[in-house]
Design an enzyme around this catalytic site. Structure first.
Site, PDB file in Angstrom:
ATOM      1  N   GLY A 234       7.746 -10.823  -0.301  1.00  0.00           N
ATOM      2  CA  GLY A 234       6.190  -9.810  -0.569  1.00  0.00           C
ATOM      3  C   GLY A 234       5.186 -10.737   0.448  1.00  0.00           C
ATOM      4  O   GLY A 234       5.016 -11.872   0.927  1.00  0.00           O
ATOM      5  N   VAL A 235       4.362  -9.884   0.257  1.00  0.00           N
ATOM      6  CA  VAL A 235       2.613 -10.712   0.578  1.00  0.00           C
ATOM      7  C   VAL A 235       2.418 -11.200   0.435  1.00  0.00           C
ATOM      8  O   VAL A 235       1.956 -12.457   1.293  1.00  0.00           O
ATOM      9  CB  VAL A 235       1.692  -9.302  -0.100  1.00  0.00           C
ATOM     10  CG1 VAL A 235       1.284  -8.814  -1.044  1.00  0.00           C
ATOM     11  CG2 VAL A 235      -0.021  -9.675   1.087  1.00  0.00           C
ATOM     12  N   ALA A 236       2.855 -11.950  -0.908  1.00  0.00           N
ATOM     13  CA  ALA A 236       1.886 -13.574  -1.487  1.00  0.00           C
ATOM     14  C   ALA A 236       3.080 -14.893  -1.038  1.00  0.00           C
ATOM     15  O   ALA A 236       2.043 -15.321  -0.232  1.00  0.00           O
ATOM     16  CB  ALA A 236       2.211 -13.398  -2.860  1.00  0.00           C
TER      17      ALA A 236
ATOM     18  N   LYS B  31      16.821 -13.084  -2.178  1.00  0.00           N
ATOM     19  CA  LYS B  31      18.024 -11.958  -2.411  1.00  0.00           C
ATOM     20  C   LYS B  31      18.475 -11.389  -1.346  1.00  0.00           C
ATOM     21  O   LYS B  31      19.541 -10.141  -1.602  1.00  0.00           O
ATOM     22  CB  LYS B  31      17.818 -12.008  -3.861  1.00  0.00           C
ATOM     23  CG  LYS B  31      16.986 -10.589  -4.295  1.00  0.00           C
ATOM     24  CD  LYS B  31      17.581 -10.417  -5.960  1.00  0.00           C
ATOM     25  CE  LYS B  31      16.731  -9.559  -6.100  1.00  0.00           C
ATOM     26  NZ  LYS B  31      16.610  -9.832  -8.205  1.00  0.00           N
TER      27      LYS B  31
ATOM     28  N   TRP C 246       6.739  -1.236  -0.897  1.00  0.00           N
ATOM     29  CA  TRP C 246       6.970   0.201  -1.099  1.00  0.00           C
ATOM     30  C   TRP C 246       5.263   0.082  -1.192  1.00  0.00           C
ATOM     31  O   TRP C 246       4.683   1.911  -2.544  1.00  0.00           O
ATOM     32  CB  TRP C 246       7.530   0.380  -2.861  1.00  0.00           C
ATOM     33  CG  TRP C 246       8.982  -0.289  -2.874  1.00  0.00           C
ATOM     34  CD1 TRP C 246       9.613  -1.601  -2.344  1.00  0.00           C
ATOM     35  CD2 TRP C 246       9.783   0.769  -2.172  1.00  0.00           C
ATOM     36  NE1 TRP C 246      10.943  -1.098  -1.744  1.00  0.00           N
ATOM     37  CE2 TRP C 246      11.147  -0.008  -1.851  1.00  0.00           C
ATOM     38  CE3 TRP C 246      10.138   2.455  -2.490  1.00  0.00           C
ATOM     39  CZ2 TRP C 246      12.067   1.485  -1.425  1.00  0.00           C
ATOM     40  CZ3 TRP C 246      10.996   3.165  -2.233  1.00  0.00           C
ATOM     41  CH2 TRP C 246      12.551   2.638  -1.834  1.00  0.00           C
TER      42      TRP C 246
ATOM     43  N   GLU D 152     -10.234   4.862  -5.907  1.00  0.00           N
ATOM     44  CA  GLU D 152      -8.699   5.066  -6.441  1.00  0.00           C
ATOM     45  C   GLU D 152      -9.172   5.137  -8.335  1.00  0.00           C
ATOM     46  O   GLU D 152     -10.787   4.373  -8.332  1.00  0.00           O
ATOM     47  CB  GLU D 152      -8.033   3.849  -6.271  1.00  0.00           C
ATOM     48  CG  GLU D 152      -6.654   4.220  -5.003  1.00  0.00           C
ATOM     49  CD  GLU D 152      -5.632   3.366  -4.270  1.00  0.00           C
ATOM     50  OE1 GLU D 152      -5.740   2.842  -5.846  1.00  0.00           O
ATOM     51  OE2 GLU D 152      -5.112   3.602  -3.624  1.00  0.00           O
TER      52      GLU D 152
ATOM     53  N   HIS E 284       2.301   3.495 -14.121  1.00  0.00           N
ATOM     54  CA  HIS E 284       1.657   4.279 -13.117  1.00  0.00           C
ATOM     55  C   HIS E 284       1.453   5.559 -13.371  1.00  0.00           C
ATOM     56  O   HIS E 284       2.693   5.860 -14.392  1.00  0.00           O
ATOM     57  CB  HIS E 284       2.037   4.156 -11.672  1.00  0.00           C
ATOM     58  CG  HIS E 284       1.602   4.321 -10.270  1.00  0.00           C
ATOM     59  ND1 HIS E 284       0.648   6.161 -10.758  1.00  0.00           N
ATOM     60  CD2 HIS E 284       0.355   4.154  -9.431  1.00  0.00           C
ATOM     61  CE1 HIS E 284       0.047   5.726  -9.464  1.00  0.00           C
ATOM     62  NE2 HIS E 284      -0.180   5.162  -9.085  1.00  0.00           N
TER      63      HIS E 284
ATOM     64  N   ARG F 284      -5.981   2.987 -14.860  1.00  0.00           N
ATOM     65  CA  ARG F 284      -4.630   3.240 -15.066  1.00  0.00           C
ATOM     66  C   ARG F 284      -4.413   3.298 -16.345  1.00  0.00           C
ATOM     67  O   ARG F 284      -3.662   4.372 -17.036  1.00  0.00           O
ATOM     68  CB  ARG F 284      -3.037   2.414 -14.874  1.00  0.00           C
ATOM     69  CG  ARG F 284      -3.315   3.150 -13.293  1.00  0.00           C
ATOM     70  CD  ARG F 284      -2.690   2.389 -12.748  1.00  0.00           C
ATOM     71  NE  ARG F 284      -2.903   2.556 -10.859  1.00  0.00           N
ATOM     72  CZ  ARG F 284      -2.416   1.618  -9.878  1.00  0.00           C
ATOM     73  NH1 ARG F 284      -1.630   0.637 -10.361  1.00  0.00           N
ATOM     74  NH2 ARG F 284      -2.724   1.767  -8.979  1.00  0.00           N
TER      75      ARG F 284
ATOM     76  N   HIS G 299       5.208  -0.051 -13.383  1.00  0.00           N
ATOM     77  CA  HIS G 299       4.936  -0.357 -12.164  1.00  0.00           C
ATOM     78  C   HIS G 299       4.033  -1.796 -11.507  1.00  0.00           C
ATOM     79  O   HIS G 299       4.494  -2.328 -10.791  1.00  0.00           O
ATOM     80  CB  HIS G 299       3.730   0.611 -11.392  1.00  0.00           C
ATOM     81  CG  HIS G 299       2.860   0.478 -10.358  1.00  0.00           C
ATOM     82  ND1 HIS G 299       3.809   0.985  -9.232  1.00  0.00           N
ATOM     83  CD2 HIS G 299       2.051   0.051  -9.874  1.00  0.00           C
ATOM     84  CE1 HIS G 299       3.153   1.365  -8.588  1.00  0.00           C
ATOM     85  NE2 HIS G 299       2.067   0.332  -8.665  1.00  0.00           N
TER      86      HIS G 299
ATOM     87  N   ARG H 187      -4.126  -3.790 -14.188  1.00  0.00           N
ATOM     88  CA  ARG H 187      -4.442  -4.267 -13.114  1.00  0.00           C
ATOM     89  C   ARG H 187      -6.079  -3.281 -12.458  1.00  0.00           C
ATOM     90  O   ARG H 187      -5.053  -2.208 -13.070  1.00  0.00           O
ATOM     91  CB  ARG H 187      -3.492  -4.264 -11.844  1.00  0.00           C
ATOM     92  CG  ARG H 187      -3.542  -4.979 -10.688  1.00  0.00           C
ATOM     93  CD  ARG H 187      -3.085  -5.168  -9.936  1.00  0.00           C
ATOM     94  NE  ARG H 187      -1.513  -4.107  -9.886  1.00  0.00           N
ATOM     95  CZ  ARG H 187      -1.771  -3.187  -9.736  1.00  0.00           C
ATOM     96  NH1 ARG H 187      -2.619  -2.753  -7.976  1.00  0.00           N
ATOM     97  NH2 ARG H 187      -0.686  -2.316  -9.655  1.00  0.00           N
TER      98      ARG H 187
END
Ligand code: SIN
Length: 583
Positions: A27-29, A62, A72, A142, A257, A297, A356, A391
């Site tokens: 992923g991004v990290a 994996k 996503w 948001e 979420h 959230r 989420h 978060r």
């Protein structure tokens, strides 16, 4: 598997140090770290430091490289890019308020200050973000944000664009890309992490040795029967850390979420929070508004859960009929809605909260180092302290890019182990109150009665996983209590016993074992935390307690509660009530 010449992915008899850095997860990290470590990149011109020096980096994932939760992510990246009234101080205040008193303020300062340069680097790498007609970046608002500061791509396809840019850069720079490999456990020798034992794509057990290992394995949404997370989100890195006794904190804070589409598809399709930022309204089964759509959230999900319980319904409504240019602004969401016969310009959209994002994880310092030398963590698997108990929307891609880059810089600078900074610093410096086993898992006491269906055959891994997910959503969902947590605890223990402690023979078995390990930790922390804070809501303790502004930590000796309170209480802007606002 692809390997560049000279790459050394080794069998058990090879010596240590085959790779300089092994990144687990794509992923991004993980990929932000990998590209920075693996190859020189063009200077962003945004004040970034010199990028990459050609270390031998392997990325193990994996699935395919591009298949991660990042892909996503819809809403975007929260970053103060200048040219408007926003300031990093305001972003910091919003993040602390959303985190409900458990953020590490130093980590949040790093996040908001360094985020803008990381976004500029992505743009230099080829990521294309949405712009206004005049060319300025388009910014969305948001929940929990006091102003519009979220950059986005393809309307609500931001993660896919970020991942596209990073996958391309990784493929052209990494020494080894190990796709369809499954990491089983950390190799710990002489008090240092030296890589992992893994199942290769062909199913062989192999050691992949590296001087540094980076956990960037993502989240744990698959703990729950209702989730927005892809099937891969099985807490693998978190479970490996727990088994190795590396300190892990805040795992009770699973964020739900509010606006997942209520639909048989799993993972549940997400209706981005950006829709509410744009003016979409939440309505109950009578058509009434009941909550401020732009509250953090946790506040919104809790209000929804309460409304659904009181009205005896299993879904509510997102009314986006008043949004102008829905199709142009949110093309991917519009397409997926139309594919199932919903027209957002006329239909209210059925929604319910879904698991989420895990706000806690493996404790790190401000450079992404864990307590175990040679082991680093970034992204959802990590507890950097930027999220606290809940978060802030669109801070997750940001965290991945900021702390992925920081750990890379630290490795490039020759750092070998952790420093006493951030959450790790507080952990090292704090007293710890060990929790007796009968408090950490009261359901293990002889009086607890388990559900009749808890004992299942370990041979049917997929059915057992579904059973675990059902027990977790019933016992540890948006609102929990000692009773529901104990019922789930009995069931998860029984599943763990049925599974046994043997080394997994395949990925499905390994994932289930990781889910059991993580579920036990989450349930323990959730039963101990006798209060409602952020994403952890207890019906039997409906208020926040100042005495609980502390972290619960899992480590080699079991569970403990840190003696020192975390930072300062959230400022006065956090909504205590959730009344609808004028919109
Ligand atoms: C969303 O678009 O609502 C999800 C983004 C996030 O989780 O921050």
């Amino acid at each position: 598997m692809t390997e560049a010449s000279g790459a050394a992915v080794t069998d058990a008899d090879a010596g240590p140090g085959a790779l300089d850095v092994l990144v687990l997860g794509s992923g991004v990290a993980g990929l932000s770290a990998a590209v920075r470590l693996a190859a020189p990149l063009a200077d962003s011109g945004a004040g970034g430091s010199a990028l990459g020096t050609g270390l031998r980096v392997g990325v193990l994932t994996k699935a395919e490289l591009s298949q991660s939760a990042t892909r996503w992510a819809q809403g975007g990246v929260a970053a103060v890019l200048g040219g408007d009234e926003d300031s990093t101080d305001l972003h910091l205040a919003d993040t602390l308020a959303a985190g409900a008193g458990l953020c590490d303020a130093d980590a949040v300062r790093v996040l908001v200050d360094e985020g803008p340069a990381r976004v500029q680097e992505l743009i230099a790498m080829g990521a294309v973000f949405d712009r206004q007609p005049g060319g300025a970046l388009a910014l969305a608002r948001e929940g929990g944000h006091s102003t519009a500061r979220v950059v986005h791509a393809g309307g609500a396809a931001t993660g896919a664009e970020v991942e596209r840019a990073l996958v391309g850069a990784t493929r052209s720079s990494a020494a080894a890309v190990l796709e369809e490999w499954f990491a089983l456990d950390l190799i710990v020798e002489g008090g240092r992490c030296r890589g992992v034992r893994a199942l290769s794509a062909e199913g062989r057990t192999v050691e992949v040795r590296a001087h540094h290992t980076v956990l960037a394995t993502g989240g744990a949404g698959q703990l729950f029967a209702v989730t927005t997370n892809p099937a891969e989100a099985t807490a693998d890195g978190l479970a490996m850390a727990l088994r190795a006794g590396v300190p892990v904190a805040d795992v009770e804070f699973m964020q739900f979420h509010p606006t997942a589409l209520h639909h048989p598809a799993m993972p549940r399709p997400l209706l981005s929070e950006a829709l509410r930022g744009h003016g979409a309204l939440l309505r109950d089964d009578h058509g009434d508004r009941f909550v401020d759509e732009l509250a953090p959230r946790d506040v919104v999900s809790r209000a929804m859960a309460e409304r659904m319980r009181r009205h005896g319904v299993d879904s509510l409504w997102l009314d986006a009929t008043g949004l102008e240019s829905f199709d142009a602004r949110f093309p991917t969401i519009a397409t997926s809605l139309r594919a199932i016969g919903l027209d957002p310009s006329v239909d209210w959209l059925p929604i319910a909260p879904a698991a989420h994002y895990l706000s806690g994880g493996v404790i790190t310092d401000l450079s992404g180092a864990t307590a175990l030398p040679g082991l680093w963590a970034a992204g959802e698997v990590a507890c950097t302290g930027v999220h606290g108990a809940n978060r802030l929307a669109s801070n997750s891609l940001l965290e991945g890019m900021v702390f992925g880059a920081r750990l890379a810089e630290s490795i490039l600078a020759g750092d070998e182990g952790p420093s006493p900074t951030g959450v790790l610093g507080a952990y090292l410096e704090s007293d710890r109150e060990p929790v007796a086993p009968d408090r950490a898992a009261p359901w293990a006491a002889p009086l607890a009665d388990g559900p009749a269906d808890a004992v299942v055959s370990s041979s049917d891994v997929s059915k057992t996983r579904e059973l675990l997910q059902r027990h977790m959503i019933e016992g540890a969902g948006v609102v929990r209590s000692a009773g529901t947590l104990s019922t789930a605890g009995v069931a998860i223990d029984a599943i763990g016993d049925a599974l046994g402690g043997s080394t997994p023979v395949d990925r499905a078995h390994g994932e289930l074992s990781n889910l059991v390990t993580t579920a036990r930790s989450l349930l323990s922390a959730a039963v101990l935390r006798c209060e409602t804070r952020g994403a952890h809501a207890r019906s039997d303790y409906p208020e926040a307690s100042e005495a609980w502004r502390r972290r619960i930590v899992h480590t080699v000796g079991g569970v403990s509660v840190l003696g020192s309170a975390v930072g300062s209480a959230p400022d006065g802007r956090r909504p205590s009530a959730a009344e609808p606002s004028d919109r």
